[in-house]
Scaffold this motif. Structure first.
Motif, PDB file in Angstrom:
ATOM      1  N   ASN A  77       0.807  -1.212   0.000  1.00  0.00           N
ATOM      2  CA  ASN A  77       0.000   0.000   0.000  1.00  0.00           C
ATOM      3  C   ASN A  77       0.847   1.271   0.000  1.00  0.00           C
ATOM      4  OD1 ASN A  77      -2.822   0.566  -0.286  1.00  0.00           O
ATOM      5  ND2 ASN A  77      -2.739   1.636   1.673  1.00  0.00           N
ATOM      6  N   TYR A  78       2.165   1.132   0.169  1.00  0.00           N
ATOM      7  CA  TYR A  78       3.055   2.275  -0.036  1.00  0.00           C
ATOM      8  C   TYR A  78       2.934   2.764  -1.473  1.00  0.00           C
ATOM      9  CZ  TYR A  78       7.337   5.021  -0.465  1.00  0.00           C
ATOM     10  OH  TYR A  78       8.240   6.023  -0.714  1.00  0.00           O
ATOM     11  N   ARG A 100      -1.533   3.346  -2.238  1.00  0.00           N
ATOM     12  CA  ARG A 100      -2.099   4.474  -1.484  1.00  0.00           C
ATOM     13  C   ARG A 100      -3.623   4.424  -1.418  1.00  0.00           C
ATOM     14  NH1 ARG A 100       2.126   8.358  -0.674  1.00  0.00           N
ATOM     15  NH2 ARG A 100       4.027   7.090  -0.887  1.00  0.00           N
ATOM     16  N   ASN A 106      -7.055   4.469   0.175  1.00  0.00           N
ATOM     17  CA  ASN A 106      -7.445   5.193   1.381  1.00  0.00           C
ATOM     18  C   ASN A 106      -8.971   5.387   1.389  1.00  0.00           C
ATOM     19  OD1 ASN A 106      -6.870   6.884   3.757  1.00  0.00           O
ATOM     20  ND2 ASN A 106      -7.538   8.553   2.451  1.00  0.00           N
ATOM     21  N   SER A 108      -3.654   5.790  -5.738  1.00  0.00           N
ATOM     22  CA  SER A 108      -2.670   6.417  -6.615  1.00  0.00           C
ATOM     23  C   SER A 108      -3.140   6.346  -8.075  1.00  0.00           C
ATOM     24  CB  SER A 108      -1.327   5.705  -6.467  1.00  0.00           C
ATOM     25  OG  SER A 108      -0.392   6.205  -7.398  1.00  0.00           O
ATOM     26  N   ALA A 167      -4.990   9.689  -5.096  1.00  0.00           N
ATOM     27  CA  ALA A 167      -4.183   9.933  -3.908  1.00  0.00           C
ATOM     28  C   ALA A 167      -2.831  10.506  -4.317  1.00  0.00           C
ATOM     29  CB  ALA A 167      -3.979   8.633  -3.130  1.00  0.00           C
ATOM     30  N   GLY A 198       2.637   7.538  -4.387  1.00  0.00           N
ATOM     31  CA  GLY A 198       2.439   6.189  -4.902  1.00  0.00           C
ATOM     32  C   GLY A 198       3.151   5.993  -6.222  1.00  0.00           C
TER      33      GLY A 198
END
Length: 270
Positions: free
Chosen positions: A125-126, A129, A131, A235, A255, A258
């Motif tokens: 999820n880095y 992204r 959310n 992202s 997002a 990302g």
């Protein structure tokens, strides 16, 4: 959790460990179709689906590059196979049980031939992204895999940590630059999977793999990422997403940050 992850069907166990192994979820006939289709694609035109990795020409991964978002290419047999598998009920039923109603956000195919470097420990999820909810990976073993040919290692329970900024990895072992170390007191578990097994894991789970040190074994894998339909942003690299029921494109907010799953080292870095 032991070195050989055991299958489970308890959401409580998934919430505890952040990972679940579904043994034999796809029959070998389906796995062989996936394998043969992607091998035909890489042998006929390896650049059509290749990630923009900056790899030296003598790096074996430049001959067998990772394929990114093949499900978007309906003009290619590999794309149709990826899209069909992404929405396969055998997979999506488990996805729904673990994270609720979901959209398909990403597809990838990794070939990982003998001598190929691995990918340092990281958190998915880095890059995605997603959310406010995180993503979920479905990692399909196309070959039998273990530590010798560079199977995944995972850190059970590490999904409870925040998504963190990576350190720099060892370029001799990882083709991507980022490294996330397991939380203190937690250790990596080496998976051993058979072709057709599927590993589901949380987007914050720390995981990665070492080089393929075998003489003659590929470690091919088809990987999907899903995000809950409640997600508000992701992202831009993962837009549009795919509605798993209709196959239609789905757009949500973009997002910040990302990117593709792991930035590769510059060619010749190792």
């Amino acid at each position: 959790m032991t070195n050989n992850l055991t299958s489970c069907d308890s959401k409580l166990e998934f919430e505890r460990d952040g990972v679940e192994l579904a043994r034999g979820l796809l029959p070998l006939v389906d796995v062989e179709t996936i394998r043969d289709t992607f091998m035909q694609q890489v042998e006929s035109d390896r650049l059509a689906l290749a990630a923009d990795d900056k790899l030296a020409q003598n790096d074996i991964l430049s001959q067998y590059p990772r394929f990114m978002q093949p499900h978007r290419r309906r003009d290619l047999s590999a794309g149709l196979v990826a899209r069909k598998t992404m929405v396969d009920a055998r997979i999506t039923q488990i996805v729904t049980r673990l994270i609720g109603a979901a959209h398909g956000a990403q597809s990838m195919f990794y070939f990982k031939p003998p001598t190929a470097r691995g990918q340092a420990m990281h958190q998915d999820n880095y890059f995605l992204r997603s959310n406010p909810e995180t993503c979920l990976a479905a990692w399909i073993a196309i070959d039998d895999c273990d530590g010798g040919n560079g199977a995944l290692s995972v850190v059970p329970g590490s999904h409870r940590m925040e998504v963190v900024c990576p350190e720099e990895s060892d370029a001799s072992e990882s083709f991507t630059r980022g490294l996330v170390r397991p939380p203190e007191g937690m250790t990596a578990v080496q998976t051993e999977m058979n072709a057709g097994d599927v590993l589901f894991f949380h987007g914050s789970l720390v995981h990665g793999s070492l080089p393929n040190t075998s003489l003659d074994r590929f470690r091919r894998s088809l990987i999907f990422h899903y995000v809950p339909t409640a997600s508000k942003e992701i992202s831009r690299w993962y837009l549009p997403m795919t509605d798993l029921s209709t196959g239609n494109d789905v757009f949500i907010g973009e997002a910040g940050g990302g990117g593709p799953c792991g930035e590769s080292w510059e060619g010749g870095a190792h």
